[in-house]
Design a protein around this motif. Structure first.
Motif, mmCIF file in Angstrom:
data_model
loop_
_atom_site.group_PDB
_atom_site.id
_atom_site.type_symbol
_atom_site.label_atom_id
_atom_site.label_comp_id
_atom_site.label_asym_id
_atom_site.label_seq_id
_atom_site.Cartn_x
_atom_site.Cartn_y
_atom_site.Cartn_z
ATOM 1 N N LEU A 213 0.834 -1.205 0.000
ATOM 2 C CA LEU A 213 0.000 0.000 0.000
ATOM 3 C C LEU A 213 0.868 1.254 0.000
ATOM 4 N N MET A 214 2.142 1.082 0.437
ATOM 5 C CA MET A 214 3.084 2.204 0.483
ATOM 6 C C MET A 214 3.398 2.696 -0.940
ATOM 7 N N ASN A 215 3.219 1.804 -1.889
ATOM 8 C CA ASN A 215 3.560 2.159 -3.275
ATOM 9 C C ASN A 215 2.389 2.796 -4.018
ATOM 10 N N PHE A 216 1.538 3.417 -3.298
ATOM 11 C CA PHE A 216 0.399 4.104 -3.918
ATOM 12 C C PHE A 216 0.823 5.528 -4.298
ATOM 13 N N PRO A 217 0.448 6.071 -5.406
ATOM 14 C CA PRO A 217 -0.319 5.415 -6.470
ATOM 15 C C PRO A 217 0.603 4.637 -7.404
ATOM 16 N N PRO A 218 0.068 3.579 -7.998
ATOM 17 C CA PRO A 218 0.880 2.828 -8.949
ATOM 18 C C PRO A 218 1.101 3.661 -10.220
ATOM 19 N N PRO A 219 2.178 3.400 -10.946
ATOM 20 C CA PRO A 219 2.394 4.168 -12.187
ATOM 21 C C PRO A 219 1.253 3.935 -13.179
ATOM 22 N N LEU A 220 0.752 5.029 -13.756
ATOM 23 C CA LEU A 220 -0.392 4.906 -14.676
ATOM 24 C C LEU A 220 0.081 4.492 -16.065
ATOM 25 N N PRO A 221 -0.603 3.563 -16.705
ATOM 26 C CA PRO A 221 -0.219 3.190 -18.067
ATOM 27 C C PRO A 221 -0.668 4.261 -19.063
ATOM 28 N N ALA A 222 -0.071 4.246 -20.248
ATOM 29 C CA ALA A 222 -0.497 5.197 -21.285
ATOM 30 C C ALA A 222 -1.961 4.922 -21.637
ATOM 31 N N LEU A 223 -2.689 6.005 -21.854
ATOM 32 C CA LEU A 223 -4.135 5.878 -22.081
ATOM 33 C C LEU A 223 -4.462 4.952 -23.263
ATOM 34 N N GLU A 224 -3.671 5.105 -24.347
ATOM 35 C CA GLU A 224 -3.982 4.310 -25.552
ATOM 36 C C GLU A 224 -3.719 2.814 -25.339
ATOM 37 N N SER A 225 -2.900 2.486 -24.324
ATOM 38 C CA SER A 225 -2.621 1.056 -24.091
ATOM 39 C C SER A 225 -3.795 0.352 -23.401
ATOM 40 N N LEU A 226 -4.769 1.146 -22.951
ATOM 41 C CA LEU A 226 -5.893 0.542 -22.217
ATOM 42 C C LEU A 226 -6.984 -0.012 -23.130
ATOM 43 N N TRP A 227 -6.934 0.394 -24.374
ATOM 44 C CA TRP A 227 -8.019 -0.004 -25.270
ATOM 45 C C TRP A 227 -7.481 -0.790 -26.460
ATOM 46 N N GLU A 228 -8.084 -1.904 -26.748
ATOM 47 C CA GLU A 228 -7.762 -2.621 -27.975
ATOM 48 C C GLU A 228 -9.068 -3.162 -28.535
ATOM 49 N N THR A 229 -9.355 -2.812 -29.748
ATOM 50 C CA THR A 229 -10.644 -3.179 -30.343
ATOM 51 C C THR A 229 -10.803 -4.704 -30.390
ATOM 52 N N ARG A 230 -9.695 -5.408 -30.644
ATOM 53 C CA ARG A 230 -9.760 -6.871 -30.717
ATOM 54 C C ARG A 230 -10.223 -7.452 -29.371
ATOM 55 N N VAL A 231 -9.700 -6.874 -28.298
ATOM 56 C CA VAL A 231 -10.083 -7.350 -26.957
ATOM 57 C C VAL A 231 -11.574 -7.089 -26.730
ATOM 58 N N PHE A 232 -12.016 -5.915 -27.145
ATOM 59 C CA PHE A 232 -13.442 -5.599 -27.000
ATOM 60 C C PHE A 232 -14.281 -6.589 -27.824
ATOM 61 N N GLY A 233 -13.775 -6.938 -28.992
ATOM 62 C CA GLY A 233 -14.460 -7.920 -29.853
ATOM 63 C C GLY A 233 -14.566 -9.272 -29.151
ATOM 64 N N VAL A 234 -13.459 -9.692 -28.508
ATOM 65 C CA VAL A 234 -13.483 -10.981 -27.796
ATOM 66 C C VAL A 234 -14.513 -10.908 -26.662
ATOM 67 N N PHE A 235 -14.545 -9.754 -25.971
ATOM 68 C CA PHE A 235 -15.518 -9.604 -24.877
ATOM 69 C C PHE A 235 -16.951 -9.727 -25.409
ATOM 70 N N LEU A 236 -17.217 -9.051 -26.540
ATOM 71 C CA LEU A 236 -18.575 -9.114 -27.125
ATOM 72 C C LEU A 236 -18.928 -10.547 -27.514
ATOM 73 N N LEU A 237 -17.928 -11.213 -28.090
ATOM 74 C CA LEU A 237 -18.130 -12.608 -28.506
ATOM 75 C C LEU A 237 -18.525 -13.462 -27.301
ATOM 76 N N TRP A 238 -17.825 -13.247 -26.207
ATOM 77 C CA TRP A 238 -18.094 -13.980 -24.960
ATOM 78 C C TRP A 238 -19.522 -13.715 -24.475
ATOM 79 N N PHE A 239 -19.889 -12.429 -24.454
ATOM 80 C CA PHE A 239 -21.203 -12.029 -23.951
ATOM 81 C C PHE A 239 -22.311 -12.662 -24.806
ATOM 82 N N PHE A 240 -22.142 -12.593 -26.126
ATOM 83 C CA PHE A 240 -23.211 -13.102 -26.976
ATOM 84 C C PHE A 240 -23.227 -14.633 -27.038
ATOM 85 N N LEU A 241 -22.079 -15.247 -26.818
ATOM 86 C CA LEU A 241 -22.058 -16.717 -26.735
ATOM 87 C C LEU A 241 -22.876 -17.161 -25.504
ATOM 88 N N GLN A 242 -22.683 -16.450 -24.402
ATOM 89 C CA GLN A 242 -23.450 -16.785 -23.197
ATOM 90 C C GLN A 242 -24.945 -16.524 -23.414
#
Ligand code: NDP
Length: 589
Positions: A213-242
């Motif tokens: 907890l002493m290491n708060f706050p953790p280093p923030l990642p670059a904003l663009e590294s948080l989003w990947e359309t392919r990952v979102f696609g996999v998530f959608l695939l998962w949701f609709f498969l269920q």
């Protein structure tokens, strides 16, 4: 405009909803516009009645004394006793007057049952020699019912069902949410940002080499590294498969509890089949060398995708809820404040056709997703640390949580009586909770173990396993005891349990697990939560986040439930609290 006939505080005779009998009630309020009175029954249950359903006490007494000579209940009792229970009801010929007599008899018998039922609630009998005169097992009312002829029984059941639904409706009908929870508008507004920030923070901390907890706050990642359309696609695939698995016509269809309009929604119980099909699909992927640790490598991006999806879903749900009729809105999410209703959920059971969005999200994409994430963490651990076998800690965490998820899916029907389904609307709170919080925060221990291997000995592992089994045993038997009792209170297998009758017709168990503490299922759940964190050792507090958060959640949930039960059951609930003084932890809380 005609003025009201009965004043606040006046004691009157009110017709019990759906029934023919009048009971003593006290006027507590009056709505000028609808000309409806709010009245309180002696045990605190509130009813709403029209003026035509209320009489003054004096007129009622006069009428009664004019029309009856002797005790009506005595007369009715002798009539019922003179009937043979085994005499066939059908195939008998009757003249029209005989038919009328028979109908009268039926009505009287039904009245008798209601009278006896009310009397039994009014402390006039002792059951099982218990010191508390209102406790009983299932014998009294049932024995009266068993003496009725088959057609009378059916009619009585119908009448009773109608009465219960009407009582339910009357008690539950309330247009606006008056008491705001979760800190009201400011609290819910804050939570909309605070909850995603917490998930983000926990995952970032967990990725650190030293997650102190002493290491708060953790280093923030670059904003663009948080989003990947392919990952979102996999998530959608998962949701609709269920969603596809949910729509499969396998598994039984059951009815939920009656809604405020008396209607019951239908639900398909096939969560366990969805789990089996998912396991088969994952098995096939692994067979074809699919790298499941892709989930670990893109964990943060998956969490962001799920959060974005749950926000989009919540906005859709809120917009749709504006078109829903008043009676379909959630009792807890109809305050009229946009932020509050958006967060708590405006509509109770949003559906697209027969597809129930809340019911689906509660147990499928997030809960099954949690198990898949845990498995991905196990494979990632083996790959990253070049192990041929997963660590003992990882095996324990995976197995304990797998048991929990399988149990929830196996007992899927039980979710229909939980607060989430019967009380809370479907809004940001549940959408985010089901799709983001559960899969990404509940898998924190497994995620932690990948980056922070923890070795535990076999005896320690065995002790933790025993703790988990104890927790599971309490959790499962407490939930089953209540669910079985709610489903069939007169089940002979439950005859050893005693309960306090309430004015709603439902009993409150005072022996068995529910006589030990008022929420034994929460106790078992918390013990299990501790067993899930212990395999992570004691180097950091981070893997204990779940158990700390879970205690706070269940203490808060218990307070909410207590509040609802007090409103529902009035004096009977207070009696229960006196009889079972501890809420979750015996002798502590
Ligand atoms: P509960 O299953 O605890 O049910 C509470 C209801 O039970 C009350 O509203 C009342 O409803 C009934 N009840 C209370 N006391 C008695 C009694 N003495 N006799 C008979 N009925 C009684 O509700 P929850 O939905 O909170 O919990 C369900 C399960 O889900 C629990 O095991 C809990 O631990 C778990 N859970 C897990 C979470 C997680 O994130 N892992 C989150 C939340 C819950 P009524 O009288 O109307 O039937």
């Amino acid at each position: 405009m005609p003025s009201r006939k009965f004043a606040d505080g006046e004691v009157v005779m009110g017709r019990w909803p759906g029934g023919v009998l009048y009971y003593e009630l006290q006027v507590t309020g009056y709505d000028d516009a609808s000309r409806v009175y709010t009245l309180k029954y002696e045990d605190g249950t509130e009813l709403e009645l029209k003026e035509s359903e209320i009489r003054s006490q004096s007129s009622f007494k006069r009428r009664k004394s004019q029309s009856s000579s002797g005790s009506p209940s005595r007369r009715r009792t002798s009539k019922v006793q003179s009937r043979s229970p085994g005499r066939p009801a059908k195939g008998r010929r009757r003249s029209s007057s005989q038919g009328r007599d028979h109908k009268d008899d039926k009505e009287k018998t039904i009245q008798l049952v209601l009278v006896l039922f009310k009397l039994s609630e009014n402390n006039t009998r002792r059951y099982n020699g218990e010191p508390d005169s209102t406790e009983r097992n299932d014998a009294s009312l049932v024995s009266v019912e068993r003496n009725l002829e088959p057609d009378l029984e059916i009619e009585h059941e119908r009448e009773e069902k109608k009465t219960k639904e009407k009582i339910f409706k009357t008690i539950k009908t309330s247009s606006k949410t008056k008491e705001l929870e979760f800190g009201g508008r400011i609290g819910t507004f804050t939570l909309i940002f605070f909850l995603p920030a917490t998930v983000f923070y926990l995952l970032l901390m967990c990725k650190q080499e030293d997650p102190s907890l002493m290491n708060f706050p953790p280093p923030l990642p670059a904003l663009e590294s948080l989003w990947e359309t392919r990952v979102f696609g996999v998530f959608l695939l998962w949701f609709f498969l269920q969603a596809l698995f949910y729509l499969l016509p396998i598994g039984k269809v059951v009815e939920g509890l009656p809604l405020s309009n008396g209607r019951r929604l239908q639900y398909r119980i096939n969560g366990f089949y969805a789990f089996v099909l998912t396991a088969a699909a994952i098995g096939i992927l692994l067979y074809f060398q699919f790298e499941l640790h892709y989930l670990y490598d893109h964990f943060l991006q998956f969490a962001v995708s799920a959060a974005a999806f749950s926000m989009g879903l919540s906005i859709y749900l809120y917009i749709q809820s504006l078109k829903a009729p008043e009676e379909e809105l959630a009792p807890s999410g109809n305050s009229g404040y946009l932020v509050y209703d958006f967060f708590t959920g405006h509509e109770l059971n949003p559906r697209i056709g027969s597809f129930d969005l809340k019911y689906f999200c509660e147990l499928r994409p997030g809960l099954i997703g949690w198990v898949v994430i845990n498995l991905a963490m196990l494979l990632a651990e083996m790959k990253i640390h070049n192990q041929s076998m997963p660590s003992l800690s990882m095996v324990l965490v995976n197995s304990f949580q797998l048991l929990y998820v399988v149990d929830a899916l196996w007992n899927e029907e039980a979710i229909l009586t939980t607060m989430d389904i019967t009380h809370d609307g479907f809004g940001f709170m549940l959408a985010f909770g089901d799709l983001v919080w559960v899969p990404f925060v509940y898998s924190l221990q497994a995620f932690y173990l990948v980056g922070h291997p923890t070795a535990i000995s076999w005896p320690v592992a065995a002790a933790i396993a025993v703790l988990n089994c104890i927790g599971y045993y309490i959790f499962r038997s407490a939930n089953s005891q209540k669910n079985n009792f709610r489903r069939n209170p007169s089940d002979p297998k439950l005859a050893y349990l005693k309960f306090i009758p309430t004015a709603t017709g439902k009993g409150l168990l005072v022996t068995g697990w529910w006589g030990f503490v008022r929420h034994p299922n929460y106790l078992g759940d918390i013990i299990m939560a501790l067993a899930w964190s212990l395999p992570c050792g004691f180097n950091h507090i981070l893997p204990y986040f779940y158990v700390i958060y879970f205690i706070c959640l269940l203490v808060h949930r218990e307070a909410r439930d207590e509040h609802h039960c007090k409103q529902k059951y009035g004096l009977a609930w207070e009696r229960y609290c006196r009889r079972v003084p501890y809420r979750i932890f015996p002798y502590i809380y």
